[in-house]
Design a protein around this motif. Structure first.
Motif, PDB file in Angstrom:
ATOM      1  N   PRO A  12      -4.910  72.492  13.773  1.00 25.13           N
ATOM      2  CA  PRO A  12      -4.097  73.678  13.485  1.00 25.13           C
ATOM      3  C   PRO A  12      -3.282  74.183  14.678  1.00 25.13           C
ATOM      4  N   LEU A  13      -3.622  73.738  15.880  1.00 25.11           N
ATOM      5  CA  LEU A  13      -2.864  74.150  17.063  1.00 25.11           C
ATOM      6  C   LEU A  13      -1.613  73.316  17.270  1.00 25.11           C
ATOM      7  N   ALA A  14      -1.479  72.234  16.503  1.00 21.94           N
ATOM      8  CA  ALA A  14      -0.318  71.355  16.659  1.00 21.94           C
ATOM      9  C   ALA A  14       0.942  72.051  16.185  1.00 21.94           C
ATOM     10  N   LEU A  47     -13.396  66.566  16.190  1.00 17.84           N
ATOM     11  CA  LEU A  47     -12.676  67.268  17.255  1.00 17.84           C
ATOM     12  C   LEU A  47     -11.171  67.295  16.983  1.00 17.84           C
ATOM     13  N   LEU A  48     -10.630  66.183  16.471  1.00 17.94           N
ATOM     14  CA  LEU A  48      -9.199  66.150  16.145  1.00 17.94           C
ATOM     15  C   LEU A  48      -8.870  67.143  15.033  1.00 17.94           C
ATOM     16  N   LEU A  49      -9.712  67.189  14.020  1.00 17.45           N
ATOM     17  CA  LEU A  49      -9.494  68.143  12.933  1.00 17.45           C
ATOM     18  C   LEU A  49      -9.616  69.575  13.434  1.00 17.45           C
ATOM     19  N   ARG A  89      -5.312  81.051  13.358  1.00 12.36           N
ATOM     20  CA  ARG A  89      -4.566  79.789  13.275  1.00 12.36           C
ATOM     21  C   ARG A  89      -5.534  78.688  12.825  1.00 12.36           C
ATOM     22  N   LEU A  90      -5.758  78.624  11.522  1.00 15.09           N
ATOM     23  CA  LEU A  90      -6.747  77.713  10.953  1.00 15.09           C
ATOM     24  C   LEU A  90      -6.154  76.722   9.975  1.00 15.09           C
ATOM     25  N   TRP A  91      -4.932  76.961   9.550  1.00 17.79           N
ATOM     26  CA  TRP A  91      -4.348  76.168   8.468  1.00 17.79           C
ATOM     27  C   TRP A  91      -3.334  75.162   9.023  1.00 17.79           C
ATOM     28  N   GLN A 107      -0.434  76.631  11.089  1.00 20.10           N
ATOM     29  CA  GLN A 107       0.011  77.909  10.543  1.00 20.10           C
ATOM     30  C   GLN A 107      -0.893  79.038  11.004  1.00 20.10           C
ATOM     31  N   ASN A 108      -0.270  80.181  11.278  1.00 22.60           N
ATOM     32  CA  ASN A 108      -1.005  81.385  11.640  1.00 22.60           C
ATOM     33  C   ASN A 108      -0.971  82.343  10.452  1.00 22.60           C
TER      34      ASN A 108
END
Length: 462
Positions: free
Chosen positions: A154-156, A148-150, A167-169, A161-162
């Motif tokens: 990407p939203l952090a 769940l953290l992983l 926004r997966l990276w 990155q988008n």
């Protein structure tokens, strides 16, 4: 008399040694064959582009032989009874993918070689750490939390990155990574462990599907949870492919664990509702459905990529234009999203059929490992991981030939992408562990259990 009994006791052990030695010899021969095919393809591609051999030829050839040999040595000591055909197929897919990437983008090929090396290291490390499949069951909640953290990492702000609307990276210094690739494995293991424990409760419904039973919270609760989670991923990260994979893995896992077809029925309804809602709410989903229905109408705009892929497949015909003789670089993002189309152009229908057959063989080997597993948990994990490889390859190949809308997933082991490559090597490593346990003779398994029990008792007394 005693010596005769001892000799009789050694017969099964000698037979077992001959058995796994023969398996590993077969694996070594197939790995060398896969390396030979990859080297030949690399030479043909280099000659097709420049009519000359590349300057880094020796380094590439050594790497193409060394990595499979390292894998073989690791299997010989860490998983001697595992299926001998699985890793040669993976090596062939990885090798042909590298050849095509090197032909399309030499800089990305260099990075792909580094990722492949890291993938082999991750493969061996997983075999060492996961010396028994039950270890994964023991740490299921830790794996679920890390998954769940992983998933939300990407939203952090700052590291997320988008790229291309998704926004997966995450970026850590010069390295970009997709944490969702590892997250899907962690969540799949948690699903398997949870449903094995709760399968009696979840499967306690009657055999007939009534309206009252279908609305029971024990049926709709878990499915609705996965449905909402997949929609949240799609909403926040704009990732259609992973959302679809997460939901399907959940639904098929609960079906395999409980043998209740109603879970597939309820999941299918929610899937259709979610797909219809997503196509209306999210531009990315709507665009993919639109160009799937009629890409030619938007050939100069949003449909350009898929139209060029169709031209590439048509140009390849039966036997292809030849390695290095086609023009697949016209297709945008060809090394990752559309590498199957590039293979179709330069290797033709024969090349793409070989890729499809390779994935079918992996699925068959994974199903055999699931059937031979010594525990329900190991069997379900092998089935889920096999399903992940099969579904992911089907989604991307089906999207390129317009059987399905594009989902944004990559072709396992073939397409460019470090996070995908490493996670798939970890997946295959766990499959090899389960295969090794399933093929291991019962007397050897009992001896290993006795030794572990003795070590555990000694540790407690100490």
């Amino acid at each position: 008399m005693g010596s005769r009994i001892a000799a009789m006791g050694q017969i099964p052990q000698r037979a077992n040694v001959k058995r796994y030695t023969r398996q590993r010899k077969s694996e070594l021969g197939m790995l060398l064959l896969a390396s030979g095919i990859t080297i030949l393809a690399f030479l043909l591609a280099s000659l097709g582009i420049n009519s000359a051999l590349p300057s880094n030829l020796i380094i590439v050839l050594v790497a193409m032989v060394a990595l499979p040999l390292v894998v073989h040595i690791a299997n010989l000591f860490l998983a001697p009874y595992a299926d001998p055909a699985l890793m040669p197929i993976v090596a062939l897919l990885n090798g042909l993918g590298y050849v095509m990437i090197a032909r399309l983008d030499p800089q990305e090929a260099l990075l792909q070689g580094v990722w492949a090396t890291l993938g082999v290291i991750a493969y061996i490390s997983t075999l060492i750490i996961v010396n028994r499949s039950e270890i994964l069951d023991r740490y299921r909640f830790l794996l679920a939390l890390s998954g769940l953290l992983l998933l939300v990492l990407p939203l952090a702000p700052g590291i997320g990155q988008n790229i291309n609307g998704a926004r997966l990276w995450i970026r850590l210094g010069p390295v970009s990574f997709q944490p969702v690739e590892i997250a899907k494995l962690n969540l799949a293991i948690f699903f398997a462990s949870y449903f094995i424990e709760k399968r009696d409760v979840l499967g306690a419904m009657g055999s007939r599907l009534s309206l009252r039973e279908s609305l029971n919270i024990r049926i709709l609760g878990p499915i609705a949870t996965a449905w909402i989670a997949s929609l949240l991923v799609m909403t926040l990260e704009r990732d259609v492919g992973f959302s679809l994979m997460l939901f399907l893995v959940f639904i098929i896992t609960i079906w395999m664990a409980t043998s209740r077809i109603r879970y597939l029925f309820g999941g299918s309804i929610l899937f259709v509702l979610g797909a219809l809602g997503a196509s209306n709410l999210f531009t990315q989903v709507n665009v993919r459905v639109t160009i799937w229905i009629d890409p030619w109408k938007y050939a100069q705009g949003i449909g350009y990529q898929i139209v060029q892929a169709q031209y590439a497949l048509a140009a390849g015909g039966i036997s292809g234009t030849g390695l290095g003789r086609g023009h697949p670089t016209i297709i945008p993002v060809v090394t990752s999203d559309f590498i199957f189309a590039a293979i179709g152009e330069e290797m033709g229908l024969l090349g793409t059929s070989a890729i499809v057959m390779a994935f079918l063989l992996i699925v068959g080997i994974g199903i055999r490992a699931a059937l031979r597993a010594k525990s329900p948990f190991g069997s379900l994990i092998a089935a889920i991981f096999t399903m992940i490889i099969g579904l992911q390859s089907f989604f991307i190949m089906g999207g390129i030939v317009r059987l399905l809308p594009l989902t944004g997933v990559t072709l396992p082991f073939v397409a460019y992408g470090g996070s995908s490559l490493i996670s798939n090597y970890i997946l295959i490593s766990i499959l090899m562990r389960i295969s090794d346990e399933g093929n291991r003779p019962d007397e050897l398994e009992n001896e290993l259990k006795s030794r572990r029990s003795l070590l555990s008792r000694r540790a407690k007394t100490a």
